[in-house]
Motif scaffolding. Structure first.
Motif, PDB file in Angstrom:
ATOM      1  N   SER A   1       0.800  -1.223   0.000  1.00  0.00           N
ATOM      2  CA  SER A   1       0.000   0.000   0.000  1.00  0.00           C
ATOM      3  C   SER A   1       0.837   1.279   0.000  1.00  0.00           C
ATOM      4  CB  SER A   1      -0.926   0.016   1.226  1.00  0.00           C
ATOM      5  OG  SER A   1      -0.166  -0.064   2.423  1.00  0.00           O
ATOM      6  N   VAL A   2       2.136   1.168   0.306  1.00  0.00           N
ATOM      7  CA  VAL A   2       2.979   2.371   0.361  1.00  0.00           C
ATOM      8  C   VAL A   2       4.115   2.345  -0.649  1.00  0.00           C
ATOM      9  CG1 VAL A   2       2.436   2.566   2.829  1.00  0.00           C
ATOM     10  CG2 VAL A   2       4.623   1.558   2.123  1.00  0.00           C
ATOM     11  N   LYS A   3       4.259   1.270  -1.383  1.00  0.00           N
ATOM     12  CA  LYS A   3       5.339   1.186  -2.370  1.00  0.00           C
ATOM     13  C   LYS A   3       5.244   2.321  -3.365  1.00  0.00           C
ATOM     14  CE  LYS A   3       6.315  -3.777  -2.287  1.00  0.00           C
ATOM     15  NZ  LYS A   3       6.181  -5.066  -2.995  1.00  0.00           N
ATOM     16  N   GLY A   4       6.394   2.934  -3.627  1.00  0.00           N
ATOM     17  CA  GLY A   4       6.444   4.038  -4.571  1.00  0.00           C
ATOM     18  C   GLY A   4       6.115   5.388  -3.945  1.00  0.00           C
ATOM     19  N   ARG A   5       5.616   5.381  -2.713  1.00  0.00           N
ATOM     20  CA  ARG A   5       5.272   6.637  -2.034  1.00  0.00           C
ATOM     21  C   ARG A   5       6.129   6.877  -0.799  1.00  0.00           C
ATOM     22  NH1 ARG A   5       0.413   7.224   0.256  1.00  0.00           N
ATOM     23  NH2 ARG A   5       0.112   4.996   0.687  1.00  0.00           N
ATOM     24  N   PHE A   6       6.494   5.810  -0.091  1.00  0.00           N
ATOM     25  CA  PHE A   6       7.268   5.928   1.146  1.00  0.00           C
ATOM     26  C   PHE A   6       8.688   5.421   0.918  1.00  0.00           C
ATOM     27  CE2 PHE A   6       3.564   5.508   4.441  1.00  0.00           C
ATOM     28  CZ  PHE A   6       2.883   6.522   3.777  1.00  0.00           C
ATOM     29  N   THR A   7       9.624   6.029   1.632  1.00  0.00           N
ATOM     30  CA  THR A   7      11.015   5.602   1.571  1.00  0.00           C
ATOM     31  C   THR A   7      11.598   5.546   2.973  1.00  0.00           C
ATOM     32  OG1 THR A   7      11.301   6.637  -0.605  1.00  0.00           O
ATOM     33  CG2 THR A   7      13.303   6.052   0.607  1.00  0.00           C
ATOM     34  N   ILE A   8      12.150   4.399   3.323  1.00  0.00           N
ATOM     35  CA  ILE A   8      12.814   4.252   4.617  1.00  0.00           C
ATOM     36  C   ILE A   8      14.315   4.377   4.427  1.00  0.00           C
ATOM     37  CG2 ILE A   8      12.957   1.713   4.447  1.00  0.00           C
ATOM     38  CD1 ILE A   8      12.466   1.611   7.481  1.00  0.00           C
ATOM     39  N   SER A   9      14.973   5.022   5.367  1.00  0.00           N
ATOM     40  CA  SER A   9      16.426   5.175   5.301  1.00  0.00           C
ATOM     41  C   SER A   9      16.970   5.257   6.725  1.00  0.00           C
ATOM     42  CB  SER A   9      16.813   6.418   4.507  1.00  0.00           C
ATOM     43  OG  SER A   9      16.291   7.588   5.133  1.00  0.00           O
ATOM     44  N   ARG A  10      18.274   5.152   6.850  1.00  0.00           N
ATOM     45  CA  ARG A  10      18.876   5.211   8.182  1.00  0.00           C
ATOM     46  C   ARG A  10      20.184   5.971   8.156  1.00  0.00           C
ATOM     47  NH1 ARG A  10      19.459  -0.903   9.750  1.00  0.00           N
ATOM     48  NH2 ARG A  10      20.482  -0.083  11.623  1.00  0.00           N
ATOM     49  N   ASN A  11      20.498   6.606   9.259  1.00  0.00           N
ATOM     50  CA  ASN A  11      21.766   7.286   9.440  1.00  0.00           C
ATOM     51  C   ASN A  11      22.452   6.602  10.613  1.00  0.00           C
ATOM     52  OD1 ASN A  11      23.812   9.043  10.420  1.00  0.00           O
ATOM     53  ND2 ASN A  11      22.839  10.759   9.352  1.00  0.00           N
ATOM     54  N   ASN A  12      23.455   5.794  10.321  1.00  0.00           N
ATOM     55  CA  ASN A  12      24.098   4.994  11.362  1.00  0.00           C
ATOM     56  C   ASN A  12      25.009   5.817  12.262  1.00  0.00           C
ATOM     57  OD1 ASN A  12      22.862   2.563  10.528  1.00  0.00           O
ATOM     58  ND2 ASN A  12      24.406   2.325   8.918  1.00  0.00           N
ATOM     59  N   VAL A  13      25.379   6.984  11.830  1.00  0.00           N
ATOM     60  CA  VAL A  13      26.195   7.863  12.679  1.00  0.00           C
ATOM     61  C   VAL A  13      25.320   8.499  13.754  1.00  0.00           C
ATOM     62  CG1 VAL A  13      27.611   9.944  12.718  1.00  0.00           C
ATOM     63  CG2 VAL A  13      27.840   8.305  10.834  1.00  0.00           C
ATOM     64  N   GLU A  14      24.116   8.880  13.363  1.00  0.00           N
ATOM     65  CA  GLU A  14      23.203   9.532  14.302  1.00  0.00           C
ATOM     66  C   GLU A  14      22.203   8.573  14.932  1.00  0.00           C
ATOM     67  OE1 GLU A  14      21.382  12.777  12.269  1.00  0.00           O
ATOM     68  OE2 GLU A  14      23.248  13.900  12.051  1.00  0.00           O
ATOM     69  N   ASN A  15      22.329   7.262  14.629  1.00  0.00           N
ATOM     70  CA  ASN A  15      21.409   6.257  15.197  1.00  0.00           C
ATOM     71  C   ASN A  15      19.951   6.624  14.940  1.00  0.00           C
ATOM     72  OD1 ASN A  15      23.736   5.086  16.247  1.00  0.00           O
ATOM     73  ND2 ASN A  15      23.479   6.037  18.250  1.00  0.00           N
TER      74      ASN A  15
END
Length: 116
Positions: free
Chosen positions: A63-77
Motif C-alpha cells: 500500500s505504500v510502495k512508490g510513495r514511502f522511503t525508509i532510510s537510516r543514518n548509522n552515525v546519528e542512530n
C-alpha cells in the motif's frame, strides 16, 4: 532513557508529505539490525509499513510502495520514513521498532493524520 523516540508526525492534506524520524539509543542500534516502521489505525491491527536491514535492504507494504522511503543514518542512530503522496488511509499512529539480540523495542508512536 527511552530507547526509541519518534517525531515528525502531524496533520497534512491529501497529496502532502511528511518525514518521520526515529532516534534510537546506542544500546539498541546496530548497523546490521533491522529497523522498521509500523502503523496502527483506529480499530485495526498494527501493520508493517517499511523495514530496512543493513544500509540498503528494504521492504515495503504494497500500500505504500512508490510513495514511502525508509532510510537510516548509522552515525546519528536514526531511522527515517519519508512519506509522499499521502492519502487519508495513511492516517494512523506510526511506531518505530528495533530488533537486536533477540529482543524487540518500540517507540511511543507519532500521530499522522491526512485530511481529504
Amino acid at each position: 532513557q527511552v530507547p526509541l523516540v519518534e517525531s515528525g508526525g502531524g496533520l497534512v492534506q491529501t497529496g502532502g508529505s511528511l518525514r518521520l524520524s526515529c532516534a534510537a539509543s546506542k544500546r539498541i542500534f546496530s548497523i546490521s539490525s533491522p529497523m522498521s516502521w509500523y502503523r496502527q489505525a483506529p480499530e485495526k491491527e498494527r501493520e508493517l509499513v517499511a523495514r530496512i536491514i543493513g544500509q540498503r535492504s528494504t521492504d515495503y507494504a504494497d500500500s505504500v510502495k512508490g510513495r514511502f522511503t525508509i532510510s537510516r543514518n548509522n552515525v546519528e542512530n536514526t531511522v527515517y520514513l519519508q512519506m509522499n503522496s499521502l492519502k487519508p488511509e495513511d492516517t494512523a499512529i506510526y511506531y518505530c521498532r528495533s530488533y537486536l539480540g533477540g529482543r524487540e523495542y518500540w517507540g511511543q508512536g507519532t500521530q499522522v493524520t491526512v485530511s481529504s
